[in-house]
Design a protein around this motif. Sequence first.
Motif, PDB file in Angstrom:
ATOM      1  N   SER A  23       0.855  -1.190   0.000  1.00 53.04           N
ATOM      2  CA  SER A  23       0.000   0.000   0.000  1.00 53.04           C
ATOM      3  C   SER A  23       0.889   1.238   0.000  1.00 53.04           C
ATOM      4  CB  SER A  23      -0.902   0.027   1.235  1.00 53.04           C
ATOM      5  OG  SER A  23      -2.076  -0.709   1.020  1.00 53.04           O
ATOM      6  N   VAL A  24       0.539   2.206  -0.831  1.00 54.04           N
ATOM      7  CA  VAL A  24       1.311   3.445  -0.916  1.00 54.04           C
ATOM      8  C   VAL A  24       0.515   4.581  -0.266  1.00 54.04           C
ATOM      9  CG1 VAL A  24       2.324   5.154  -2.478  1.00 54.04           C
ATOM     10  CG2 VAL A  24       2.500   2.708  -3.006  1.00 54.04           C
ATOM     11  N   PHE A  25       1.160   5.271   0.650  1.00 53.90           N
ATOM     12  CA  PHE A  25       0.562   6.425   1.333  1.00 53.90           C
ATOM     13  C   PHE A  25       1.362   7.666   0.914  1.00 53.90           C
ATOM     14  CE2 PHE A  25      -0.212   2.681   3.825  1.00 53.90           C
ATOM     15  CZ  PHE A  25      -1.493   2.832   4.347  1.00 53.90           C
ATOM     16  N   LEU A  26       0.730   8.539   0.129  1.00 59.08           N
ATOM     17  CA  LEU A  26       1.411   9.743  -0.346  1.00 59.08           C
ATOM     18  C   LEU A  26       0.810  10.948   0.384  1.00 59.08           C
ATOM     19  CD1 LEU A  26       2.251  10.594  -4.067  1.00 59.08           C
ATOM     20  CD2 LEU A  26       2.020  12.289  -2.277  1.00 59.08           C
ATOM     21  N   LYS A  47      -8.476  15.754  -7.272  1.00 58.00           N
ATOM     22  CA  LYS A  47      -8.521  15.796  -8.733  1.00 58.00           C
ATOM     23  C   LYS A  47      -7.223  15.276  -9.330  1.00 58.00           C
ATOM     24  CE  LYS A  47      -9.436  18.985 -12.550  1.00 58.00           C
ATOM     25  NZ  LYS A  47      -9.785  20.384 -12.919  1.00 58.00           N
ATOM     26  N   LEU A  48      -6.080  15.671  -8.732  1.00 51.09           N
ATOM     27  CA  LEU A  48      -4.786  15.257  -9.242  1.00 51.09           C
ATOM     28  C   LEU A  48      -4.568  13.760  -9.089  1.00 51.09           C
ATOM     29  CD1 LEU A  48      -1.927  16.100 -10.289  1.00 51.09           C
ATOM     30  CD2 LEU A  48      -1.273  16.367  -7.886  1.00 51.09           C
ATOM     31  N   ARG A  49      -4.970  13.217  -7.955  1.00 55.02           N
ATOM     32  CA  ARG A  49      -4.719  11.796  -7.645  1.00 55.02           C
ATOM     33  C   ARG A  49      -6.043  11.032  -7.609  1.00 55.02           C
ATOM     34  NH1 ARG A  49      -0.341  14.219  -3.771  1.00 55.02           N
ATOM     35  NH2 ARG A  49       1.303  14.353  -5.337  1.00 55.02           N
ATOM     36  N   TRP A  50      -6.774  11.172  -8.676  1.00 55.49           N
ATOM     37  CA  TRP A  50      -8.127  10.609  -8.777  1.00 55.49           C
ATOM     38  C   TRP A  50      -8.154   9.100  -8.640  1.00 55.49           C
ATOM     39  CZ3 TRP A  50      -8.407   7.100 -12.691  1.00 55.49           C
ATOM     40  CH2 TRP A  50      -7.422   7.196 -13.684  1.00 55.49           C
ATOM     41  N   HIS A  55      -8.538   9.489   0.198  1.00 61.66           N
ATOM     42  CA  HIS A  55      -7.855  10.765   0.415  1.00 61.66           C
ATOM     43  C   HIS A  55      -8.220  11.228   1.826  1.00 61.66           C
ATOM     44  CE1 HIS A  55      -6.753  11.093  -3.838  1.00 61.66           C
ATOM     45  NE2 HIS A  55      -7.997  10.779  -4.131  1.00 61.66           N
ATOM     46  N   CYS A  56      -7.476  10.765   2.798  1.00 65.96           N
ATOM     47  CA  CYS A  56      -7.781  11.080   4.194  1.00 65.96           C
ATOM     48  C   CYS A  56      -7.154  12.432   4.549  1.00 65.96           C
ATOM     49  CB  CYS A  56      -7.258   9.985   5.109  1.00 65.96           C
ATOM     50  SG  CYS A  56      -7.983   8.371   4.677  1.00 65.96           S
ATOM     51  N   THR A  57      -7.835  13.187   5.397  1.00 63.49           N
ATOM     52  CA  THR A  57      -7.417  14.566   5.622  1.00 63.49           C
ATOM     53  C   THR A  57      -7.413  14.943   7.095  1.00 63.49           C
ATOM     54  OG1 THR A  57      -9.689  15.390   5.371  1.00 63.49           O
ATOM     55  CG2 THR A  57      -8.329  15.273   3.378  1.00 63.49           C
ATOM     56  N   SER A 101      -3.112  10.380   0.434  1.00 61.97           N
ATOM     57  CA  SER A 101      -3.754   9.581  -0.612  1.00 61.97           C
ATOM     58  C   SER A 101      -3.208   8.158  -0.519  1.00 61.97           C
ATOM     59  CB  SER A 101      -3.455  10.169  -1.992  1.00 61.97           C
ATOM     60  OG  SER A 101      -3.878  11.523  -2.056  1.00 61.97           O
ATOM     61  N   ARG A 102      -4.118   7.173  -0.500  1.00 59.63           N
ATOM     62  CA  ARG A 102      -3.682   5.781  -0.359  1.00 59.63           C
ATOM     63  C   ARG A 102      -4.106   4.945  -1.553  1.00 59.63           C
ATOM     64  NH1 ARG A 102      -6.032   0.941   3.492  1.00 59.63           N
ATOM     65  NH2 ARG A 102      -4.384  -0.572   3.049  1.00 59.63           N
ATOM     66  N   TRP A 103      -3.113   4.232  -2.082  1.00 59.87           N
ATOM     67  CA  TRP A 103      -3.365   3.219  -3.094  1.00 59.87           C
ATOM     68  C   TRP A 103      -3.244   1.860  -2.414  1.00 59.87           C
ATOM     69  CZ3 TRP A 103      -0.980   7.777  -3.918  1.00 59.87           C
ATOM     70  CH2 TRP A 103      -1.413   8.570  -4.986  1.00 59.87           C
ATOM     71  N   PHE A 104      -4.320   1.084  -2.403  1.00 57.93           N
ATOM     72  CA  PHE A 104      -4.369  -0.190  -1.682  1.00 57.93           C
ATOM     73  C   PHE A 104      -3.502  -1.232  -2.372  1.00 57.93           C
ATOM     74  CE2 PHE A 104      -6.868  -4.191  -0.743  1.00 57.93           C
ATOM     75  CZ  PHE A 104      -6.392  -4.321   0.557  1.00 57.93           C
ATOM     76  N   GLY A 105      -2.688  -1.931  -1.569  1.00 55.64           N
ATOM     77  CA  GLY A 105      -1.760  -2.903  -2.140  1.00 55.64           C
ATOM     78  C   GLY A 105      -2.233  -4.336  -2.087  1.00 55.64           C
ATOM     79  N   GLY A 106      -3.475  -4.558  -1.629  1.00 57.37           N
ATOM     80  CA  GLY A 106      -4.012  -5.915  -1.620  1.00 57.37           C
ATOM     81  C   GLY A 106      -3.856  -6.653  -0.314  1.00 57.37           C
TER      82      GLY A 106
END
Length: 217
Positions: A23-26, A47-50, A55-57, A101-106
Amino acid sequence: MTSSSLPSTIAAPVEHTLEIKRSVFLTHLAPARTVEEADAVIASIRKLRWDARHHCTALIVGTHADRQRSSDDGEPAGTAGVPMLEVLRRREMTDVVAVVSRWFGGVLLGAGGLVRAYGNAVAGALDEAAIVHRALRTHVSMDVPHADAGRVLAFLHQWVGTHDAVLDSPAYGQAATLSLWVPQDQVDALNADLAAHTGGAIATEAGEIRVVDVPAR
């Protein structure tokens, strides 16, 4: 929080990437003086990282950090926004917004893993940010003949660096007006040092007291 220990902010946006079990956390960390400015930052990152899943804030604004808000954006309740906000609180920050912003890695990280990941993501970004401290300072100004302005300005540049003060840009008219923001308990020291440097030829005038940004040295 007392006036001598006001919360700090950051000088400019900064980004930090953390990868945990694919998982990537940017993290995007940005200055924001109002909730509206913070919301604009959040909207631009969405919008940029759709393609990110979340997108946790977390945001804190106000001179005394009096407005705070966070969002888990679909993560289990309390595992993202709150730990992000807690890092900003612990570091005594304000006028700042954090978007992770998180992309789930499975691989599921579990509630504890998410709390650590989101907290560490913001902490890592803060570690890379240029911190700007804030404090109450007294405005001190002086009119200096043009012939002496360069010498006095050089003295003030040196003086502010050792007295936690902030120098304004000079203004030039019939004379050069030099001004700076000085800790209240250092105004007398400034006058004494300036008198010693100029032979008492330059008079100063103390004015308003307000909160100013004091870059870390």
